[in-house]
Design a protein around this motif. Structure first.
Motif, PDB file in Angstrom:
ATOM      1  N   UNK A 140      -4.480  36.603  -4.768  1.00 15.28           N
ATOM      2  CA  UNK A 140      -5.783  36.610  -4.619  1.00 15.28           C
ATOM      3  C   UNK A 140      -6.543  37.167  -3.431  1.00 15.28           C
ATOM      4  N   UNK A 141      -7.046  38.203  -3.449  1.00 20.05           N
ATOM      5  CA  UNK A 141      -7.770  39.012  -2.317  1.00 20.05           C
ATOM      6  C   UNK A 141      -9.328  38.960  -2.237  1.00 20.05           C
ATOM      7  N   UNK A 142      -9.874  38.594  -1.129  1.00 22.95           N
ATOM      8  CA  UNK A 142     -11.475  38.547  -1.340  1.00 22.95           C
ATOM      9  C   UNK A 142     -11.892  38.909   0.067  1.00 22.95           C
ATOM     10  N   UNK A 143     -12.927  39.918   0.157  1.00 22.16           N
ATOM     11  CA  UNK A 143     -13.495  40.317   1.575  1.00 22.16           C
ATOM     12  C   UNK A 143     -12.474  41.221   2.403  1.00 22.16           C
ATOM     13  N   UNK A 144     -11.433  41.627   2.024  1.00 24.80           N
ATOM     14  CA  UNK A 144     -10.398  41.872   2.994  1.00 24.80           C
ATOM     15  C   UNK A 144     -10.723  43.645   2.872  1.00 24.80           C
ATOM     16  N   UNK A 145     -10.768  44.349   3.828  1.00 26.24           N
ATOM     17  CA  UNK A 145     -10.910  45.843   3.910  1.00 26.24           C
ATOM     18  C   UNK A 145      -9.479  46.452   3.337  1.00 26.24           C
ATOM     19  N   UNK A 146      -9.886  47.557   2.406  1.00 32.30           N
ATOM     20  CA  UNK A 146      -8.921  48.085   1.559  1.00 32.30           C
ATOM     21  C   UNK A 146      -7.491  48.318   2.206  1.00 32.30           C
ATOM     22  N   UNK A 147      -7.380  48.932   3.357  1.00 31.42           N
ATOM     23  CA  UNK A 147      -6.321  49.289   4.080  1.00 31.42           C
ATOM     24  C   UNK A 147      -5.218  47.820   4.361  1.00 31.42           C
ATOM     25  N   UNK A 148      -5.935  46.750   4.732  1.00 31.22           N
ATOM     26  CA  UNK A 148      -5.619  45.639   5.207  1.00 31.22           C
ATOM     27  C   UNK A 148      -5.008  44.870   3.704  1.00 31.22           C
ATOM     28  N   UNK A 149      -5.715  44.876   2.728  1.00 28.14           N
ATOM     29  CA  UNK A 149      -5.470  44.614   1.361  1.00 28.14           C
ATOM     30  C   UNK A 149      -4.106  45.304   0.734  1.00 28.14           C
ATOM     31  N   UNK A 150      -4.074  46.292   0.976  1.00 22.02           N
ATOM     32  CA  UNK A 150      -2.885  47.242   0.530  1.00 22.02           C
ATOM     33  C   UNK A 150      -1.584  46.682   1.074  1.00 22.02           C
ATOM     34  N   UNK A 151      -1.872  46.643   2.703  1.00 25.44           N
ATOM     35  CA  UNK A 151      -0.615  46.238   3.515  1.00 25.44           C
ATOM     36  C   UNK A 151      -0.341  44.842   3.064  1.00 25.44           C
ATOM     37  N   UNK A 152      -1.425  43.904   2.714  1.00 27.59           N
ATOM     38  CA  UNK A 152      -0.640  42.663   2.096  1.00 27.59           C
ATOM     39  C   UNK A 152       0.114  42.460   1.039  1.00 27.59           C
ATOM     40  N   UNK A 153      -0.799  43.694  -0.110  1.00 30.78           N
ATOM     41  CA  UNK A 153       0.111  43.411  -1.351  1.00 30.78           C
ATOM     42  C   UNK A 153       1.456  44.195  -1.234  1.00 30.78           C
ATOM     43  N   UNK A 154       1.683  45.198  -0.316  1.00 32.52           N
ATOM     44  CA  UNK A 154       2.995  45.744  -0.448  1.00 32.52           C
ATOM     45  C   UNK A 154       3.931  45.331   0.764  1.00 32.52           C
ATOM     46  N   UNK A 155       3.541  44.443   1.628  1.00 30.73           N
ATOM     47  CA  UNK A 155       4.424  43.896   2.599  1.00 30.73           C
ATOM     48  C   UNK A 155       4.301  42.448   2.960  1.00 30.73           C
ATOM     49  N   UNK A 156       2.953  42.124   3.100  1.00 32.87           N
ATOM     50  CA  UNK A 156       2.698  40.392   3.061  1.00 32.87           C
ATOM     51  C   UNK A 156       3.226  39.777   1.995  1.00 32.87           C
ATOM     52  N   UNK A 157       2.546  39.970   0.944  1.00 34.66           N
ATOM     53  CA  UNK A 157       2.967  39.170  -0.393  1.00 34.66           C
ATOM     54  C   UNK A 157       4.438  39.245  -0.858  1.00 34.66           C
ATOM     55  N   UNK A 158       5.182  40.403  -0.776  1.00 32.99           N
ATOM     56  CA  UNK A 158       6.800  40.462  -1.010  1.00 32.99           C
ATOM     57  C   UNK A 158       7.337  39.734  -0.053  1.00 32.99           C
ATOM     58  N   UNK A 159       6.890  39.666   1.285  1.00 30.33           N
ATOM     59  CA  UNK A 159       7.534  38.654   2.299  1.00 30.33           C
ATOM     60  C   UNK A 159       7.557  37.200   2.057  1.00 30.33           C
ATOM     61  N   UNK A 160       6.446  36.961   1.422  1.00 35.77           N
ATOM     62  CA  UNK A 160       6.320  35.670   0.868  1.00 35.77           C
ATOM     63  C   UNK A 160       7.137  35.308  -0.474  1.00 35.77           C
ATOM     64  N   UNK A 161       7.201  36.375  -1.182  1.00 38.33           N
ATOM     65  CA  UNK A 161       7.723  36.072  -2.737  1.00 38.33           C
ATOM     66  C   UNK A 161       9.200  36.040  -2.506  1.00 38.33           C
ATOM     67  N   UNK A 162       9.786  36.866  -1.565  1.00 41.36           N
ATOM     68  CA  UNK A 162      11.350  37.396  -1.590  1.00 41.36           C
ATOM     69  C   UNK A 162      12.132  35.998  -1.579  1.00 41.36           C
ATOM     70  N   UNK A 163      11.888  34.814  -0.820  1.00 41.79           N
ATOM     71  CA  UNK A 163      12.760  33.921  -0.633  1.00 41.79           C
ATOM     72  C   UNK A 163      13.067  33.262  -1.933  1.00 41.79           C
TER      73      UNK A 163
END
Length: 180
Positions: free
Chosen positions: A102-125
């Motif tokens: 879920x992403x709300x009120x996050x600038x597009x560049x930061x949302x993209x970084x979360x989708x392709x770096x932050x979230x995978x880091x959380x899912x990987x373990x």
């Protein structure tokens, strides 16, 4: 038990139109995670259990994100592990591990970084555990994949895109891959 006022534990629980601006605060997080697809092949069993040479293990992964709603994306870690030796393949594990983000009120560049770096880091373990268990359940020693620096990989890809665009002199948008 009631939720304390002002704390969002679920993106859908934020009150609409709160005068204190709570609904305008940036929020991003994993809603749920799940195995979308798992395939385990053990093509040379039971003969492969007698092989003594150390296997060569190949790890391939890909990250994808797709909008499934206005504020919800499915992030997928696609991981393929193949182990083989001179006599042939021992096992192949193909996993699609996903998280609803879920992403709300996050600038597009930061949302993209979360989708392709932050979230995978959380899912990987969790994906790593699924793979380890699948290899063990196929009759081999559990495979413990090394941690992956998704943020570092994201930055490398972003820099590579910018270097490619550098020939044209325009910066690249991390979101669309196009120029700003």
């Amino acid at each position: 038990m009631a939720e304390p006022e002002g704390i969002i534990t679920n993106l859908d629980s934020a009150p609409e139109g709160k005068p204190n601006g709570l609904d305008n605060q940036p929020a991003a997080g994993i809603i749920t995670q799940y195995v979308k697809d798992l395939s385990v092949e053990n093509p040379n069993a039971p003969e492969s259990y007698q092989w003594t040479e150390a296997p060569q293990v190949d790890v391939q992964f890909n990250i994808g994100a797709e909008a499934v709603g206005p504020e919800v994306h499915e992030v997928m870690l696609k991981i393929t592990i193949s182990a083989s030796c001179e006599r042939g393949p021992l096992y192949i594990v193909d996993l699609a591990y996903c998280g609803l983000v879920g992403i709300r009120n996050v600038p597009e560049e930061q949302a993209h970084a979360f989708l392709f770096a932050g979230a995978p880091s959380l899912l990987f373990p969790f994906a790593r555990r699924v793979i380890s268990d699948a290899v063990r359940d196929a009759g081999y020693a559990p495979l413990m994949m090394d941690p992956i620096d998704f943020t570092g990989l994201y930055m490398q890809q972003l820099q590579a895109r910018q270097a490619e665009a550098g020939a044209g002199g325009e910066p690249i948008s991390p979101v669309t891959g196009g120029t700003n």
